[in-house]
Every structure is written in C-alpha cells, then in structure tokens.
Scaffold this motif. Structure first.
Motif: not given
Length: 256
Positions: A103-113, A127-131
């Motif tokens: 869901e948009p705006g529900t993530v506090d921390r994210a990683k792409i490795d 852009a998906q990650l920003h949303a």
C-alpha cells in the motif's frame, strides 16, 4: 568448485547466498547499519531473492514489526520462505518489482541490493519505491559499477576486453552504481550518504564463481568480442599464479 571456461551459471539462489557470505559480507553489514531499522517498523526488501537479508531485518524490527520480501522468481521465493518459515514478522510476496505489492505510504525502511542493474526500468522501480514509502522513511540502494571491474593478467588488453564485454553485453545496466545518487534524487528522495566499497578477490575459483570469468569469457568468444585462443590463454593464466580482481560497489542512503 568449477574453474572451466564456459561452465554454466550456478544456481541463482546458491550464487546469491554464497556471495553474501563471502566478499559481500562487509558491504551488506554496512548497508543494514546505515538503514537504521528500528523495532516496530515496516521494512521492504525489493528483489529479496532467496531471503539473504530477511532474518537480519526481522531481528531488527522485532515482534511488533513487519518485513516484506518481494521477488518474482518462484525458486527464489521458495528458498526465502524456507529460510524464514519460523519468523512471523516476515511476509513473502511474489510480484515484479516494477509493480510493488504494498500500500502507498506504508513503508518505513526499504532496500534494493544489486537488483536495479537487472531490471527493465530502474527509474520505474524507484518511482514505485517512492510511492510505497512514507515521509521520513529511509532507503538503502546498492549497485556495482562494472566499468570498474579489473582482473590482473599479463594480457592486459584481454582483461580490458573482458570488462568491456561485461559492461556492454553481459549486464543490462552495468554502470547503474555510479548514477544511483542521481536517480534517487530525480525520483524525489533526499540523498544523505554515498559510499563506495571495493570487494577484492584473491582466490581465483571464488572470483570465477562470483564474477563469471569463465562463463562470460566463453560468451565473449562466441559473440566475436575476443579471439578464442587468446581468451582461453587468458583464462588459463588466471588460474596458474597469484590472482587479483576487484570492482566498485556504490551504496546510497536516502530519505523520503
């Protein structure tokens, strides 16, 4: 351990898990520390693969947090589920990273490795990650720059040809590492930290496994980028003496 020119690519899950335990250990530890995951948070691992980092993330969010691992490869997801089956904080979701199932705006921390170098459209994934992330969130990105790949050999020109082939043919977005900060800023993230690390390989079989020396040289020969006799001599020479190879890996920490 195979050191044969043209040996097939190893099983993807085994490849990723072994890399994380070898030369990738130091940068992964730094990435997780910079991500600053806290208890109770929702953490998104984009392109989680076989779940290499999911247990460490689950430990950090604790019993009140959630870790979401997203990947599109069923074999990778099966291994991730196997590795995290006893971790109630972890959710595994099958999806393409161009369409994140959160869901948009529900993530506090994210990683792409080491994922953006393989996807169709890195900007679309960001852009998906920003949303998906909420204001105040923290994001960690890590990608190599394969133009910086160096393999020591007396035949310097063939080493250079191998790097050129890796950059131009073997990896889709081979220089994404150097442009990570620019891509993140254009997406709307605030870039806070940029780090460069240099994994060093002194063991030839380990480098052959991780860097694809034999399999990619075979492809370079087949595609007409390297003379066959020269390529075979180059590969054989690497296994006969002291070995050195390295490349640059860029980590970017940003906020939403």
């Amino acid at each position: 351990m195979a050191t044969t020119l043209g040996a097939p690519r190893p099983d993807p899950a085994v490849y990723m898990l072994r890399g994380a335990a070898g030369v990738g250990r130091a940068y992964k530890q730094e990435l997780l520390e910079l991500l600053d995951v806290r208890p109770g948070q929702t953490v998104l691992d984009v392109g989680c693969g076989p779940g290499t980092d999911l247990p460490a993330l689950a430990e950090r969010v604790g019993v009140s947090g959630t870790v979401i691992g997203v990947d599109r490869d069923p074999a990778m997801l099966a291994e991730a589920r196997r590795r995290t089956g006893d971790l109630p904080a972890v959710e595994i979701r099958e999806a393409d990273v161009h369409a994140l199932p959160v869901e948009p705006g529900t993530v506090d921390r994210a990683k792409i490795d080491r994922v953006l170098m393989h996807v169709d459209e890195p900007a679309e994934v960001l852009a998906q990650l920003h949303a998906a992330t909420r204001p105040g969130s923290r994001i960690a990105l890590a990608e190599p720059d394969w133009d910086t790949l160096i393999v020591d050999a007396e035949d310097l020109e063939t080493s250079r040809a191998f790097t050129r082939y890796t950059t131009s043919e073997a990896v889709r977005h081979a220089t994404i590492g150097r442009s990570l900060a620019r891509h993140a800023q254009r997406t709307g993230f605030v870039v806070e930290t940029v780090r460069a690390t240099t994994p060093v390989f002194l063991d030839f079989p380990e480098a052959d496994h991780t860097l694809g020396l034999g399999r990619n040289m075979q492809r370079a020969i087949q595609d007409g980028h390297v003379d066959e006799a020269r390529g075979r001599r180059w590969f054989t020479s690497l296994s006969e003496g002291p070995f050195f190879a390295s490349f640059t890996l860029v980590t970017v920490i940003c906020s939403r």
